[in-house]
Scaffold this active site. Structure first.
Site, PDB file in Angstrom:
ATOM      1  CG  PHE A 151      -5.606   8.821 -11.797  1.00 24.32           C
ATOM      2  CD1 PHE A 151      -6.093  10.060 -12.541  1.00 24.32           C
ATOM      3  CD2 PHE A 151      -6.377   7.586 -11.875  1.00 24.32           C
ATOM      4  CE1 PHE A 151      -7.253   9.723 -13.606  1.00 24.32           C
ATOM      5  CE2 PHE A 151      -7.464   7.537 -12.737  1.00 24.32           C
ATOM      6  CZ  PHE A 151      -7.922   8.457 -13.384  1.00 24.32           C
ATOM      7  CB  THR A 175       4.907   6.377  -3.448  1.00 27.20           C
ATOM      8  OG1 THR A 175       3.732   6.411  -4.489  1.00 27.20           O
ATOM      9  CG2 THR A 175       4.532   6.192  -2.139  1.00 27.20           C
ATOM     10  CD  GLU A 181       2.801   1.562  -3.076  1.00 21.09           C
ATOM     11  OE1 GLU A 181       2.848   1.204  -4.437  1.00 21.09           O
ATOM     12  OE2 GLU A 181       3.386   2.217  -2.537  1.00 21.09           O
ATOM     13  CB  THR A 197       0.687   1.560   2.022  1.00 20.51           C
ATOM     14  OG1 THR A 197       2.028   2.373   1.886  1.00 20.51           O
ATOM     15  CG2 THR A 197      -0.162   2.709   1.434  1.00 20.51           C
ATOM     16  CB  THR A 244     -10.917  -1.234  -5.792  1.00 21.51           C
ATOM     17  OG1 THR A 244     -10.817  -1.894  -6.998  1.00 21.51           O
ATOM     18  CG2 THR A 244     -10.384  -2.144  -4.828  1.00 21.51           C
ATOM     19  CG  ASP A 245     -14.219  -2.840  -9.571  1.00 25.87           C
ATOM     20  OD1 ASP A 245     -13.061  -2.958  -9.513  1.00 25.87           O
ATOM     21  OD2 ASP A 245     -14.712  -3.046 -10.885  1.00 25.87           O
ATOM     22  CE1 TYR A 282      -5.123  -1.384  -4.890  1.00 27.14           C
ATOM     23  CE2 TYR A 282      -6.593  -2.781  -6.593  1.00 27.14           C
ATOM     24  CZ  TYR A 282      -6.153  -1.768  -5.805  1.00 27.14           C
ATOM     25  OH  TYR A 282      -7.087  -0.526  -6.081  1.00 27.14           O
ATOM     26  CE  LYS A 303      -8.272   0.202  -2.042  1.00 31.06           C
ATOM     27  NZ  LYS A 303      -7.796   1.547  -1.342  1.00 31.06           N
ATOM     28  CE  LYS A 352      -2.374   1.613 -11.644  1.00 34.54           C
ATOM     29  NZ  LYS A 352      -2.713   2.595 -10.783  1.00 34.54           N
ATOM     30  CE1 TYR A 393       0.530  -6.916 -19.454  1.00 37.85           C
ATOM     31  CE2 TYR A 393      -1.135  -6.810 -17.488  1.00 37.85           C
ATOM     32  CZ  TYR A 393      -0.010  -6.045 -18.262  1.00 37.85           C
ATOM     33  OH  TYR A 393       0.884  -5.449 -17.482  1.00 37.85           O
ATOM     34  CG  ASN A 420      -8.424  -5.463 -20.771  1.00 42.01           C
ATOM     35  OD1 ASN A 420      -9.183  -4.700 -20.436  1.00 42.01           O
ATOM     36  ND2 ASN A 420      -7.425  -6.483 -20.277  1.00 42.01           N
ATOM     37  N   GLY A 478      -3.013 -14.653 -12.231  1.00 44.49           N
ATOM     38  CA  GLY A 478      -4.433 -14.735 -11.431  1.00 44.49           C
ATOM     39  C   GLY A 478      -5.211 -13.576 -11.875  1.00 44.49           C
TER      40      GLY A 478
HETATM   41  P1  NAD Z   1      -2.376   6.457  -7.433  1.00 47.74           P
HETATM   42  O1  NAD Z   1      -1.382   5.121  -7.267  1.00 47.74           O
HETATM   43  O2  NAD Z   1      -2.330   7.160  -8.588  1.00 47.74           O
HETATM   44  O3  NAD Z   1      -1.995   7.260  -6.143  1.00 47.74           O
HETATM   45  C1  NAD Z   1      -2.087   6.878  -4.840  1.00 47.74           C
HETATM   46  C2  NAD Z   1      -1.479   8.089  -3.967  1.00 47.74           C
HETATM   47  O4  NAD Z   1      -1.263   7.612  -2.901  1.00 47.74           O
HETATM   48  C3  NAD Z   1       0.124   8.493  -4.471  1.00 47.74           C
HETATM   49  O5  NAD Z   1       0.087   9.856  -4.499  1.00 47.74           O
HETATM   50  C4  NAD Z   1       1.018   7.943  -3.429  1.00 47.74           C
HETATM   51  O6  NAD Z   1       2.110   8.824  -3.256  1.00 47.74           O
HETATM   52  C5  NAD Z   1       0.236   7.888  -2.363  1.00 47.74           C
HETATM   53  N1  NAD Z   1       0.643   7.104  -1.114  1.00 47.74           N
HETATM   54  C6  NAD Z   1       1.073   5.788  -1.324  1.00 47.74           C
HETATM   55  N2  NAD Z   1       1.373   5.518  -0.031  1.00 47.74           N
HETATM   56  C7  NAD Z   1       1.287   6.164   0.812  1.00 47.74           C
HETATM   57  C8  NAD Z   1       1.598   6.295   1.993  1.00 47.74           C
HETATM   58  N3  NAD Z   1       2.107   5.434   2.885  1.00 47.74           N
HETATM   59  N4  NAD Z   1       1.295   7.425   2.774  1.00 47.74           N
HETATM   60  C9  NAD Z   1       0.702   8.400   2.048  1.00 47.74           C
HETATM   61  N5  NAD Z   1       0.838   8.777   0.733  1.00 47.74           N
HETATM   62  C10 NAD Z   1       0.925   7.474   0.076  1.00 47.74           C
HETATM   63  O7  NAD Z   1      -3.658   5.719  -7.294  1.00 47.74           O
HETATM   64  P2  NAD Z   1      -5.161   6.126  -7.823  1.00 47.74           P
HETATM   65  O8  NAD Z   1      -5.486   5.240  -8.963  1.00 47.74           O
HETATM   66  O9  NAD Z   1      -5.358   7.450  -7.697  1.00 47.74           O
HETATM   67  O10 NAD Z   1      -6.239   5.551  -6.576  1.00 47.74           O
HETATM   68  C11 NAD Z   1      -6.491   6.132  -5.445  1.00 47.74           C
HETATM   69  C12 NAD Z   1      -7.166   5.125  -4.531  1.00 47.74           C
HETATM   70  O11 NAD Z   1      -8.421   4.737  -5.148  1.00 47.74           O
HETATM   71  C13 NAD Z   1      -6.542   3.971  -4.245  1.00 47.74           C
HETATM   72  O12 NAD Z   1      -7.021   3.600  -2.633  1.00 47.74           O
HETATM   73  C14 NAD Z   1      -7.148   3.005  -4.931  1.00 47.74           C
HETATM   74  O13 NAD Z   1      -7.158   1.629  -4.469  1.00 47.74           O
HETATM   75  C15 NAD Z   1      -8.561   3.351  -5.324  1.00 47.74           C
HETATM   76  N6  NAD Z   1      -9.260   2.954  -6.426  1.00 47.74           N
HETATM   77  C16 NAD Z   1      -8.497   3.317  -7.727  1.00 47.74           C
HETATM   78  C17 NAD Z   1      -9.146   2.961  -8.929  1.00 47.74           C
HETATM   79  C18 NAD Z   1      -8.603   3.179  -9.996  1.00 47.74           C
HETATM   80  O14 NAD Z   1      -8.949   2.661 -11.329  1.00 47.74           O
HETATM   81  N7  NAD Z   1      -7.426   3.701 -10.308  1.00 47.74           N
HETATM   82  C19 NAD Z   1     -10.602   2.218  -8.821  1.00 47.74           C
HETATM   83  C20 NAD Z   1     -11.024   2.250  -7.688  1.00 47.74           C
HETATM   84  C21 NAD Z   1     -10.595   2.632  -6.397  1.00 47.74           C
HETATM   85  O1  DAU Z   2     -11.347  -1.933 -10.841  1.00 46.22           O
HETATM   86  C1  DAU Z   2     -10.580  -1.140 -10.142  1.00 46.22           C
HETATM   87  C2  DAU Z   2      -8.860  -1.022 -10.309  1.00 46.22           C
HETATM   88  O2  DAU Z   2      -8.616  -0.964 -11.423  1.00 46.22           O
HETATM   89  C3  DAU Z   2      -8.322  -0.209  -9.174  1.00 46.22           C
HETATM   90  O3  DAU Z   2      -8.740  -0.770  -7.905  1.00 46.22           O
HETATM   91  C4  DAU Z   2      -6.834  -0.440  -9.379  1.00 46.22           C
HETATM   92  O4  DAU Z   2      -5.976   0.570  -8.505  1.00 46.22           O
HETATM   93  C5  DAU Z   2      -6.311  -0.008 -10.705  1.00 46.22           C
HETATM   94  O5  DAU Z   2      -5.224  -0.325 -11.189  1.00 46.22           O
HETATM   95  C6  DAU Z   2      -7.319  -0.804 -11.869  1.00 46.22           C
HETATM   96  O6  DAU Z   2      -6.771  -2.306 -11.618  1.00 46.22           O
HETATM   97  P1  DAU Z   2      -6.598  -3.010 -13.101  1.00 46.22           P
HETATM   98  O7  DAU Z   2      -5.727  -4.295 -12.961  1.00 46.22           O
HETATM   99  O8  DAU Z   2      -8.281  -3.334 -13.534  1.00 46.22           O
HETATM  100  O9  DAU Z   2      -5.989  -1.985 -14.164  1.00 46.22           O
HETATM  101  P2  DAU Z   2      -4.913  -1.658 -15.116  1.00 46.22           P
HETATM  102  O10 DAU Z   2      -4.939  -0.699 -15.959  1.00 46.22           O
HETATM  103  O11 DAU Z   2      -3.647  -2.184 -14.540  1.00 46.22           O
HETATM  104  O12 DAU Z   2      -5.243  -3.159 -16.024  1.00 46.22           O
HETATM  105  C7  DAU Z   2      -6.382  -3.045 -16.775  1.00 46.22           C
HETATM  106  C8  DAU Z   2      -6.818  -4.260 -17.619  1.00 46.22           C
HETATM  107  O13 DAU Z   2      -5.668  -4.072 -19.045  1.00 46.22           O
HETATM  108  C9  DAU Z   2      -6.393  -5.541 -17.005  1.00 46.22           C
HETATM  109  O14 DAU Z   2      -7.363  -6.575 -17.615  1.00 46.22           O
HETATM  110  C10 DAU Z   2      -5.015  -5.604 -17.437  1.00 46.22           C
HETATM  111  C11 DAU Z   2      -4.813  -5.223 -18.893  1.00 46.22           C
HETATM  112  N1  DAU Z   2      -3.524  -4.826 -19.050  1.00 46.22           N
HETATM  113  C12 DAU Z   2      -2.983  -3.829 -18.146  1.00 46.22           C
HETATM  114  C13 DAU Z   2      -1.697  -3.345 -18.812  1.00 46.22           C
HETATM  115  C14 DAU Z   2      -0.931  -2.198 -17.663  1.00 46.22           C
HETATM  116  C15 DAU Z   2      -3.176  -5.046 -20.357  1.00 46.22           C
HETATM  117  O15 DAU Z   2      -3.506  -6.002 -21.036  1.00 46.22           O
HETATM  118  N2  DAU Z   2      -1.744  -4.392 -20.695  1.00 46.22           N
HETATM  119  C16 DAU Z   2      -1.173  -3.731 -19.974  1.00 46.22           C
HETATM  120  O16 DAU Z   2      -0.090  -3.505 -20.420  1.00 46.22           O
END
Ligand code: NAD
Ligand code: DAU
Length: 336
Positions: free
Chosen positions: A11, A36, A84, A100, A125-126, A150, A154, A189, A207, A249, A275
């Protein structure tokens, strides 16, 4: 610059690849991703032919393969997005997260040290800070108290990055961003799950009591922050990234339901996440004051545009949700 972006088919990584390609036509980009379940080359179909862009499938944990790529492509900067990333999956399968997120980061840091990489940027991440009560913000000085497998993986990675700066003098930065939303987010997500379920008239699983708070940032604003830290971050520094967009949420889900004209009856309170962190909120002052970062989106403009994107790109998320993506991938990208 010759930049290695890991996890660039996910993403944030794919949004970042596109952001950088349009802003820096003179840089060379190598995107390495293991593809993945979360990696999707369809995210990059518009840029795959660009002369200054290469995609290679590889595992960041594979030191020999990664070293070869870094050498062959004369890489001088590494930006590590690969991870992941889903908290719920980490609760059922923590091992993949340790592998990973921790081992993969250590492998990349070793390569950075051995191959004289000029900057190593870790996308964190925060969630490494744990959870807040109803008041206060995470600053860069907040102690690391991760609560999920997770976030602890990190945090482990962040500590290794710090250690390579302190011990070997590697030029590192860490960014710690709040929750991202926007185009191309995998529909496990919260925001894409709720939009796509509402469009399919499926239940919207909230949730616990739905009052957990997340601090939302549009992915493009995260990309602009990473770009700034890449070019202007001081060696060894951590930068928090967030735009003061705290929402419960249930507020998020109601906003989506209303925007789509879906039925409120779809909202279903389900068992809480184990948790489950109660509240995240970022203090981004270091980034705004020292590096001059400013987000472009308010939550209202960003969520409106994002909902529109999922409406216009139904095929993209339907293919993923139907489980058909892997078949599609094998046909489209066989041998790449
Ligand atoms: P995502 O799950 O959408 O993407 C992760 C990517 O990493 C995928 O393309 C996957 O194929 C690749 N990957 C996984 N294992 C691998 C490996 N062993 N070698 C090479 N590639 C591999 O995740 P995202 O939401 O895009 O998050 C990207 C980064 O940003 C992560 O490090 C995450 O911790 C961080 N982050 C995410 C958020 C969020 O809200 N999504 C917020 C803050 C930080
Ligand atoms: O804060 C940054 C993080 O945000 C990143 O580091 C992570 O990679 C990313 O996945 C995200 O983590 P969260 O656990 O906050 O995101 P998620 O979208 O899984 O959930 C957001 C909130 O919504 C959380 O409080 C759980 C809730 N939730 C989530 C899902 C999937 C629900 O209530 N129902 C759901 O089906």
């Amino acid at each position: 610059m010759h930049i290695l972006i890991t996890g660039g088919a996910g993403f944030i990584g794919s949004n970042f690849v596109k952001y950088m390609l349009s802003k820096y036509p003179d840089y060379q980009f190598l995107n390495v991703d293991l593809l993945t379940y979360a990696g999707n080359l369809e995210n990059l179909k518009d840029v795959k032919e660009k002369a200054n862009y290469t995609f290679i499938k590889a595992d960041i944990c594979d030191k020999a393969a990664m070293t070869k790529l870094v050498r062959e492509h004369s890489i001088d900067v590494i930006i590590n997005f690969a991870a992941e990333s889903h908290v719920d999956r980490s609760i059922t399968n923590p091992g993949a997260f340790v592998q990973t997120n921790i081992v993969g980061t250590q492998v990349l840091l070793d390569i950075a040290k051995e191959q004289n990489i000029t900057k190593y940027l870790q996308i964190s991440t925060d969630e490494v800070y744990g959870t807040l009560g109803s008041e206060g913000y995470f600053t860069e000085e907040t102690p690391l108290q991760p609560n999920s497998p997770y976030s602890s993986s990190k945090a482990g990675a962040d500590l290794l990055v710090r250690a390579y700066y302190e011990t070997y003098g590697l030029n590192v930065n860490i960014t710690r961003c709040s929750n991202n939303y926007g185009p191309l987010q995998f529909p496990e997500k919260l925001i894409p799950l709720m939009i796509s379920n509402a469009l399919e008239n499926k239940p919207l699983p909230v949730y616990g009591d739905g009052k957990n708070v997340r601090d939302w940032l549009h992915v493009e604003d995260h990309c602009s922050a990473i770009d700034l830290v890449l070019h202007k971050g001081d060696a060894g520094e951590v930068y928090n990234v967030g735009g003061h967009n705290e929402r419960t949420n249930i507020e998020i889900v109601e906003t989506i339901v209303e925007a789509l004209g879906a039925s409120k009856e779809l909202i279903t309170f389900v068992e809480d996440r184990l948790g489950h962190d109660r509240r995240y909120a970022i203090d981004p002052e270091k980034l705004t004051k020292k590096l001059g970062w400013k987000p472009k989106y308010t939550f209202e403009t960003g969520i409106k545009e994002t909902i529109q994107w999922y409406l216009e790109n139904r095929e993209w998320w339907e293919r993923i949700k139907s489980g058909d993506y892997m078949n599609y991938y094998q046909q489209q990208y066989a041998g790449k």
